[in-house]
Structures are given as C-alpha cells and as structure tokens.
Design a protein around this motif. Structure first.
Motif, PDB file in Angstrom:
ATOM      1  N   GLY A 120       0.816  -1.208   0.000  1.00 20.52           N
ATOM      2  CA  GLY A 120       0.000   0.000   0.000  1.00 20.52           C
ATOM      3  C   GLY A 120       0.833   1.234   0.000  1.00 20.52           C
ATOM      4  N   LEU A 121       1.361   1.636   1.143  1.00 17.47           N
ATOM      5  CA  LEU A 121       2.112   2.881   1.209  1.00 17.47           C
ATOM      6  C   LEU A 121       3.460   2.717   0.539  1.00 17.47           C
ATOM      7  CD1 LEU A 121       1.407   4.127   4.833  1.00 17.47           C
ATOM      8  CD2 LEU A 121       0.257   4.770   2.720  1.00 17.47           C
ATOM      9  N   GLU A 122       3.752   3.644  -0.355  1.00 18.73           N
ATOM     10  CA  GLU A 122       5.040   3.650  -1.011  1.00 18.73           C
ATOM     11  C   GLU A 122       5.677   5.009  -0.810  1.00 18.73           C
ATOM     12  OE1 GLU A 122       3.686   4.640  -5.524  1.00 18.73           O
ATOM     13  OE2 GLU A 122       3.680   2.539  -4.952  1.00 18.73           O
ATOM     14  N   HIS A 123       6.955   5.096  -1.099  1.00 20.86           N
ATOM     15  CA  HIS A 123       7.667   6.358  -0.941  1.00 20.86           C
ATOM     16  C   HIS A 123       7.236   7.278  -2.078  1.00 20.86           C
ATOM     17  CE1 HIS A 123      10.719   8.946   0.667  1.00 20.86           C
ATOM     18  NE2 HIS A 123      11.250   9.092  -0.529  1.00 20.86           N
ATOM     19  N   ASP A 155      -0.363  10.299  -4.503  1.00 21.48           N
ATOM     20  CA  ASP A 155       0.030   9.083  -5.222  1.00 21.48           C
ATOM     21  C   ASP A 155      -0.305   7.824  -4.426  1.00 21.48           C
ATOM     22  OD1 ASP A 155       0.973  10.486  -7.409  1.00 21.48           O
ATOM     23  OD2 ASP A 155       3.049  10.506  -6.703  1.00 21.48           O
ATOM     24  N   ASN A 156      -0.175   7.895  -3.094  1.00 27.05           N
ATOM     25  CA  ASN A 156      -0.509   6.750  -2.259  1.00 27.05           C
ATOM     26  C   ASN A 156      -2.005   6.479  -2.233  1.00 27.05           C
ATOM     27  OD1 ASN A 156       1.665   5.225  -0.719  1.00 27.05           O
ATOM     28  ND2 ASN A 156       2.385   7.342  -0.581  1.00 27.05           N
ATOM     29  N   PHE A 181      -2.681   5.438  -6.118  1.00 25.51           N
ATOM     30  CA  PHE A 181      -1.955   4.170  -6.208  1.00 25.51           C
ATOM     31  C   PHE A 181      -2.075   3.500  -7.575  1.00 25.51           C
ATOM     32  CE2 PHE A 181      -0.786  -0.139  -4.586  1.00 25.51           C
ATOM     33  CZ  PHE A 181       0.461   0.234  -4.120  1.00 25.51           C
TER      34      PHE A 181
END
Length: 154
Positions: free
Chosen positions: A109-112, A117-118, A121
């Motif tokens: 789920g959470l990305e840098h 954007d999160n 996604f």
C-alpha cells in the motif's frame, strides 16, 4: 523573547488536536452491518488480552542481493479485550507496520511517494477527482492536508 509565541503556537496545536480527538471519541460506534471485520470464533486468550511478547517482524525493503531488512521489534504489547487502543507516533515510527503485523499482512500500500500518489496508487481507471475527495474526507485528511505546505503533494 521568542519563547512566548512558540508556546502559544504549541498550545493552539494541542487544543486543536484535543478537539479532534474529542470529536472522534464522541462519534457513534460503527454498526455491525457497516463493518467488514467479521469473526465467527473468539481467539483463545486465557488472560483476556491480545498482543505480542518479544515479537519481531521483518520485511524486505532492500534489493535481494543486500542483507538489510526492515525490522520492527522486539515488541511487548498487550491490547485489552473490549477496550479502545490508540496507536500514535510520528511519521515513519512504525504505526502502519505494527497494524500490518497485527493483521498478518505484508507491508503493502504505502510507497515512498506523495500522499496523493498513495491514495490513487496507480489506479487503472485513471484519476477520479470526486472519488479522490471522498477518500480524503473518509480518512479525515482534510485538516491534515491544510497544515502541509504542499498539501497532498507532500
């Protein structure tokens, strides 16, 4: 003397936070029909608590040829049955990792990336502004985003 303005600012932030917590805690409970969390069995808990004892959780966050891994723990946490437990801490302190460990999930789920954007996604349907705003509202992020200099691009 610059300390007084800083103290006033901190006091105002604390007051706003207290109001938000009070508003959240005074909300009605989620009705059974609206909850996606279902269980037909009760966990076998002899002392009435759920938690971890000397638990460590690891996720690969580096390329396969590098030995570094993200580790959360060791943890000794007890969650009293039937009681509200708050998981709080600064950004990057492991709150989401802890919840993923509780759920037995991989960190997904959470990305840098930015907050926006999160949330989007990589949606295959493209950006739907109405749906995006509904997610912001459902997650009560509106006030948070207002405090960030770059809003949802943070």
């Amino acid at each position: 003397m610059t300390m007084l303005p800083e103290q006033v600012s901190s006091l105002l932030h604390a007051y706003v936070s207290m109001q938000r917590i009070e508003e959240f805690l005074s909300e009605a409970e989620v009705p059974d029909w609206a909850s996606s969390l279902k269980s037909n069995t009760s966990p076998d808990i002899s002392d009435g608590k759920i938690g971890f004892r000397a638990a460590s959780f690891r996720w690969d966050v580096a390329p396969k040829n590098e030995p570094s891994r993200f580790t959360l723990g060791p943890l000794n946490i007890e969650f009293p049955k039937g009681k509200l437990t708050l998981v709080i801490g600064p950004t990057g302190s492991g709150k989401s990792a802890l919840l993923n460990a509780l759920l037995g999930a991989n960190l997904i789920g959470l990305e840098h990336a930015t907050i926006k954007d999160n949330i989007i996604f990589g949606s295959r349907l493209g950006h739907d502004e109405a749906r995006y705003q509904a997610v912001i509202e459902a997650c009560t992020l509106t006030r948070d985003l207002e405090t960030f200099d770059t809003g949802d691009l943070t």
